[in-house]
Design a protein around this motif. Structure first.
Motif, PDB file in Angstrom:
ATOM      1  N   TRP A  54       0.847  -1.197   0.000  1.00 25.89           N
ATOM      2  CA  TRP A  54       0.000   0.000   0.000  1.00 25.89           C
ATOM      3  C   TRP A  54       0.878   1.240   0.000  1.00 25.89           C
ATOM      4  O   TRP A  54       1.761   1.397   0.821  1.00 25.89           O
ATOM      5  CB  TRP A  54      -0.881  -0.023   1.243  1.00 25.89           C
ATOM      6  N   LYS A  55       0.654   2.144  -0.943  1.00 28.57           N
ATOM      7  CA  LYS A  55       1.438   3.377  -1.025  1.00 28.57           C
ATOM      8  C   LYS A  55       0.610   4.586  -0.588  1.00 28.57           C
ATOM      9  O   LYS A  55       1.052   5.407   0.178  1.00 28.57           O
ATOM     10  CB  LYS A  55       1.918   3.611  -2.456  1.00 28.57           C
ATOM     11  N   HIS A  56      -0.572   4.739  -1.149  1.00 30.17           N
ATOM     12  CA  HIS A  56      -1.450   5.870  -0.871  1.00 30.17           C
ATOM     13  C   HIS A  56      -2.862   5.455  -1.263  1.00 30.17           C
ATOM     14  O   HIS A  56      -3.066   4.383  -1.807  1.00 30.17           O
ATOM     15  CB  HIS A  56      -1.029   7.104  -1.669  1.00 30.17           C
ATOM     16  N   GLY A  57      -3.820   6.306  -1.044  1.00 34.40           N
ATOM     17  CA  GLY A  57      -5.194   5.950  -1.365  1.00 34.40           C
ATOM     18  C   GLY A  57      -5.704   6.590  -2.637  1.00 34.40           C
ATOM     19  O   GLY A  57      -6.901   6.650  -2.858  1.00 34.40           O
ATOM     20  N   ARG A  58      -4.813   7.119  -3.474  1.00 36.16           N
ATOM     21  CA  ARG A  58      -5.225   7.863  -4.654  1.00 36.16           C
ATOM     22  C   ARG A  58      -6.067   7.039  -5.623  1.00 36.16           C
ATOM     23  O   ARG A  58      -6.978   7.565  -6.254  1.00 36.16           O
ATOM     24  CB  ARG A  58      -3.984   8.393  -5.380  1.00 36.16           C
TER      25      ARG A  58
END
Length: 80
Positions: A54-58
């Protein structure tokens, strides 16, 4: 040695391949293409931040829905 029951003998086989290119040959888990040793019992990676990748919720479903709603609202305001 006891004979194998027909139900097990006729079961679909695991589609996983070994390094020699041959299939595993074990009975596949019901509804899956592979046996339990090759991930047939796995439900997949966790969703969201629980996933180690998981990196970001974009690009999450919630963020995409929010952007679409904001775009639709902006379009309404511009057209009015």
């Amino acid at each position: 040695m006891t004979p194998m029951p027909d139900q097990l003998r006729n079961a679909p086989r695991c589609q996983a391949r070994n390094r020699a290119g041959k299939s595993c040959g074990c009975p596949a888990v019901r509804g899956k293409r592979v046996c339990k040793s090759h991930g047939g019992l796995s439900t997949g990676a966790p969703k969201g931040p629980a996933n180690g990748n998981w990196k970001h919720g974009r690009h999450s479903n919630e963020a995409i829905a929010l952007r679409r709603a904001a775009s639709a609202l902006l379009k309404e305001l511009v057209d009015a």
